[in-house]
Design an enzyme around this catalytic site. Structure first.
Site, short mmCIF file in Angstrom:
data_model
loop_
_atom_site.label_atom_id
_atom_site.label_comp_id
_atom_site.label_asym_id
_atom_site.label_seq_id
_atom_site.Cartn_x
_atom_site.Cartn_y
_atom_site.Cartn_z
N LEU A 1 2.79 3.66 -4.24
CA LEU A 1 1.78 4.72 -4.29
C LEU A 1 2.25 6.05 -3.72
O LEU A 1 2.05 7.11 -4.33
CB LEU A 1 0.52 4.30 -3.52
N ASP A 2 2.87 5.99 -2.54
CA ASP A 2 3.13 7.23 -1.80
C ASP A 2 3.93 8.28 -2.58
O ASP A 2 3.59 9.47 -2.55
CB ASP A 2 3.85 6.93 -0.48
N HIS B 1 0.82 -1.20 0.00
CA HIS B 1 0.00 0.00 0.00
C HIS B 1 0.86 1.26 0.00
O HIS B 1 0.36 2.37 -0.14
CB HIS B 1 -0.88 -0.04 1.26
N CYS B 2 2.19 1.11 0.16
CA CYS B 2 3.01 2.31 0.40
C CYS B 2 3.94 2.66 -0.76
O CYS B 2 3.74 3.68 -1.42
CB CYS B 2 3.83 2.12 1.66
N ILE B 3 4.95 1.83 -0.99
CA ILE B 3 6.05 2.27 -1.86
C ILE B 3 5.60 2.53 -3.31
O ILE B 3 6.03 3.51 -3.91
CB ILE B 3 7.23 1.29 -1.77
#
Ligand SMILES: NC(=O)c1ccc[n+]([C@@H]2O[C@H](COP(=O)([O-])OP(=O)(O)OC[C@H]3O[C@@H](n4cnc5c(N)ncnc54)[C@H](O)[C@@H]3O)[C@@H](O)[C@H]2O)c1
Length: 464
Positions: free
Chosen positions: A275-276, A271-273
């Site tokens: 997208l962020d 969910h992080c790398i």
């Protein structure tokens, strides 16, 4: 107001609300409950609330026994009734921040959560956003909505941003012992938020503004994305040079300063790398600045699944087989080792690309016995049931592709029983020779002794 709230935090009479009980929210709720607070968890999913109230956890890192104990002790409650937020003195928000179809920030969850809280806010409340987002969100999006109900931030209510750093599956670093950055709209907001997190997190770290706190998280994840992009490019370089990328990385890692080890792989997930960094790229586009490192890393990382499929195609060709009609066993579909999360997993792209070329794809993942790629942006709505990692399944596959290197998988068994293995993680490096021909993502995992002349210059080694 501030002193009253600080006292309630100090003597644990403050009620803590958590909005969004997922990978981030549930562990945080447990930390507050363990620290002695009464915690009200609010989630729009009644299924999640019912599950938690029956003492079962849906998050791998949070044991069901812990949830059950906190529910029984009256320290944790999960509810879909937003009115219960009115009981809370401090609220942390951990709702999703995905990307929209055009890869712009999808702020709908943060907006909805903010509206819910604003409807139930009262004087003396602390509100902290934890969802990863672009710099300016807390001040520009949240503050006006909260003040619209007649409460002044910094005087009546306190507003801050504190990025979550949870690393699912990490046995060493968890919510409590990972330092937590906190930045408030005003110094009073920072002070109250620091007191709250200081009550259950070992090391809270104050920064001077919500924007700084928002950017800390984006720097951390952009750093990872860029370095993974660099090492993935190094894998492509090594493949073309016929150099073993794993050997190069291991040797570079012996440098005691100025180098940090990253390893290549089939792409990035979670969910992080993936997208962020796009949150920051989007924000900077609004300021007429192009974040080139972010764009380039994203481009390289997102091309990796296609590179893996090309490896499979070439390796099958060496066996005089086409992808079309071949049976391919994908080992590991989680986005990283030892977790059960498939969000944005490169395995989903590898499977889709192989099937587009006509392969008959099955999977094995000890953490994900079945899955449906129906998360946002998911293309495959069929339920996929995994197969056993048996000698029969391995032998039946024309190619086995190791996408996720879960620790509990027997890699020796794979090289013993498979015909052809495409190893994107160097997972078979420690296995001794077996029957399978092993093809690495980038040059041979160990010196090749029996690579066929047709494979010269390509990443290929005979393990058997
Ligand atoms: N998962 C990670 O490893 C990780 C790490 C650091 C930061 N983050 C960030 O934390 C945030 C949350 O991520 P996550 O992985 O916990 O998400 P998640 O999908 O696991 O959980 C989010 C929960 O929020 C609920 N929800 C959605 N809208 C809501 C609303 N309006 N009100 C109440 N509940 C609502 C959902 O039902 C879900 O249970 C994201 O911004 C993410 O980028 C995640």
């Amino acid at each position: 107001m501030k002193q009253q709230l600080l006292t309630r935090i100090h003597d644990r009479t403050a009620v803590v609300g958590i909005v969004g009980l997922g990978y981030v929210g549930l562990p945080l709720a447990m930390e507050f409950a363990k620290a002695g607070f009464k915690v009200v968890g609010f989630d729009v999913s009644t299924r999640v609330c019912d599950l938690l109230m029956s003492g079962k956890s849906h998050i791998q890192d949070v044991p069901s026994a812990e949830v059950a104990q906190m529910v029984r002790a009256g320290r944790f409650e999960a509810t879909a009734d937003e009115g219960r937020l009115g009981e809370c003195d401090a609220i942390s928000i951990a709702v999703p921040t995905p990307l929209g179809k055009t890869r712009d920030p999808d702020m709908s969850y943060v907006n909805a959560a903010t509206e819910t809280i604003a409807r139930n806010a009262h004087a003396g409340m602390l509100i902290v956003l934890e969802s990863t987002t672009y710099p300016g969100t807390t001040r520009e999006v949240m503050q006006p909505r909260i003040e619209a109900v007649g409460l002044t931030v910094g005087a009546d209510v306190f507003l801050a941003f504190s990025p979550e750093r949870v690393d699912p599956g990490n046995a060493v670093w968890h919510t409590k012992n990972t330092p937590k950055v906190v930045g408030g709209i005003t110094p009073a907001c920072t002070e109250v938020a620091m007191a709250l997190y200081g009550s259950c997190i070992d090391t809270p770290v104050a920064v001077g503004s919500t924007e700084a706190a928002e950017l800390v998280k984006l720097l951390e994840n952009t750093f990872r994305s860029v370095n993974i992009g660099l090492v993935n490019e190094m894998a492509i370089v090594c493949d073309k040079l016929g150099v073993n990328v794993w050997e190069v990385i291991d040797a570079a890692s012996t440098k005691p300063f100025g180098f940090m080890k990253f390893t290549p792989g089939p792409g990035i997930g979670g969910h992080c790398i993936p997208l962020d960094p796009h949150y920051l790229a989007w924000k900077m586009r609004t300021l007429n600045y192009k974040t080139r490192f972010i764009d380039l890393a994203s481009e390289i990382n997102s091309e990796m699944p296609a590179l893996v499929v090309e490896k499979v195609s070439v390796a099958l060709n060496d066996d005089r087989k086409a992808v079309n009609g071949s049976r391919v066993l994908v080992v590991g579909v989680a986005y990283k080792k030892d977790i059960d999360d498939i969000r944005e997993s490169p395995a989903l792209d590898v499977i889709r690309l192989l099937e587009e070329r006509g392969a008959d794809v099955v999977h094995h993942d000890p953490f994900i016995p079945k899955f449906r790629d129906d998360h946002e942006g998911g293309k495959d709505h069929r339920e996929r049931i995994g197969v056993e990692l048996s000698a029969a399944e391995l032998g039946r596959a024309d190619a086995v592709v190791i996408v996720t290197d879960h620790s509990q998988i027997d890699y020796q068994q794979i090289v013993d029983d498979a015909n052809l293995v495409i190893d994107t993680r160097n997972a078979t490096a420690r296995a001794s020779r077996g029957r399978a021909r092993v093809v690495s993502l980038a040059a041979s995992p160990r010196p090749s002794t029996s690579a066929s002349p047709s494979s010269a210059g390509r990443a290929k080694t005979a393990v058997g």
